[in-house]
Design an enzyme around this catalytic site. Structure first.
Site, PDB file in Angstrom:
ATOM      1  CE  LYS A  52       0.221  -1.761  -8.989  1.00  0.00           C
ATOM      2  NZ  LYS A  52       0.428  -2.156  -7.309  1.00  0.00           N
ATOM      3  CD  GLN A  96       0.670  -5.044  -5.179  1.00  0.00           C
ATOM      4  OE1 GLN A  96       1.089  -4.515  -6.098  1.00  0.00           O
ATOM      5  NE2 GLN A  96      -0.728  -4.782  -4.796  1.00  0.00           N
ATOM      6  CG  ASP A 119       3.187   2.294  -4.042  1.00  0.00           C
ATOM      7  OD1 ASP A 119       2.357   2.573  -4.786  1.00  0.00           O
ATOM      8  OD2 ASP A 119       3.237   1.219  -3.651  1.00  0.00           O
TER       9      ASP A 119
END
Ligand code: NDP
Length: 304
Positions: A52, A96, A119
């Site tokens: 990412k 994460q 997200d």
């Protein structure tokens, strides 16, 4: 012949579009920024976060990789999130998952400013998505829609069957398909006679987390199959169940001692008119959509 929906190529096209938008924003003095929070040292999470951060660099976004130790407490993480919410150079906050047991992931995800929730996991964004208002949609389901649209697969009027009802994949995928005017059925572990329902699907989305779960008997010939699953298999028995005679896979398995299979049995793909392979299908879209969401968040936060 089934058509392979090339997620890597579609993701590359989206990333190119994102890079162009980043250049346009740069001309206005704006650089979208992503904070990637990686707690402790989970090897898979490290790989995801590295990828990412690298993609941010490739596309011209700013990124800040923050690595609290795996002994971090919920309170310390809440302080970190509050600091990131307040930072003007950060448009997107990514935590994460999974987090260590002592950290309350729900409390933490709820503390992220919904405007920076790239997200799309915050209840405010889930609610906005359901209400059909502008929202940051979860990346993997958003990627599923991009694959279908960019492959000219008609969604409107199609019967889409989603197997899996998680908050991060199944549910939002169903909602996005509904907004595209599919007739949507959501299935889960308590669904009775699952094959009779999956056999009705024009578009079958598998987000289950069980290797090769969708077998040929569960598929209507000519359906489009979107396989979201990512399962690592390590035993010879499992390998032979899915890939016996597949020389390319055999080479990977011999070299690494494992290989990846989706939630759909490879034999089931043969019945499809089109399908996403694993790897190289839905997976690459997730990072591309994260980048797109970060740029979108940067624009929305500035009223652009
Ligand atoms: P979850 O474990 O959160 O959800 C799995 C869902 O599958 C649940 O709703 C569960 O039902 C359902 N399910 C389990 N067993 C059965 C069964 N026997 N029959 C019918 N339904 C069943 O998984 P996720 O949604 O997080 O992930 C799904 C898959 O997608 C995983 O393989 C994961 O690795 C992959 N994934 C891939 C991503 C990508 O980038 N490509 C990103 C995220 C996930 P119930 O609710 O009743 O328990």
């Amino acid at each position: 012949m089934s058509k392979v929906l090339d997620g890597t190529a579609i993701a590359a096209a989206i990333k190119q579009e994102v890079a162009e938008e980043v250049r346009t924003l740069a001309a206005k003095g704006i650089r979208p920024g992503l904070a990637a929070v990686l707690v402790g040292s989970v090897p898979a999470s490290e790989i995801y976060v590295r990828s990412k951060v690298q993609t941010c660099a490739d596309l011209g976004l700013f990124s800040d990789r923050i690595t609290p130790p795996d002994t971090v407490t919920t309170e310390e993480m809440l302080d970190l999130v509050a600091a990131l919410n307040a930072r003007d150079d950060i448009d997107g906050i990514l935590i994460q998952l999974p987090l260590p047991k002592q950290v309350d992931a729900k409390v933490l995800l709820d503390a992220i400013d919904p405007a920076k929730d790239v997200d799309g996991f915050h209840p405010v964004n889930a609610g906005r998505l359901q209400a059909g208002r502008p929202a940051l949609a979860p990346c993997t389901p958003a990627g599923v829609i991009e694959i279908l649209k960019r492959s000219q697969i008609p969604i409107s009027g199609a019967h889409a069957v989603v197997v899996g009802r998680s908050d991060i994949v199944g549910k939002p995928a169903a909602m996005l398909l509904l907004h595209e005017n599919a007739t949507v059925t959501i299935c889960h572990s308590k669904t009775r006679d699952l094959p009779s329902i999956t056999r009705q699907a024009d578009i079958l989305v598998a987000a289950i987390g069980r290797p090769g779960f969708i077998t040929p008997e569960m598929v209507k010939p000519g359906a489009t199959i979107i396989d979201v699953g990512i399962n690592r298999i390590t035993t010879r028995e499992e390998f032979d169940r899915f890939f016996a005679g597949n020389e390319k896979r055999e080479a990977t398995f011999a070299k690494r001692g494992s290989t990846i299979v989706g939630d759909v049995h490879p034999k089931a793909f043969e019945l499809a008119s089109a399908y996403t392979p694993v790897p190289g299908g839905v997976g690459p879209l997730t990072i591309a959509m994260l980048m797109a969401n970060t740029v979108r968040a940067a624009k929305m936060r500035r009223g652009l």
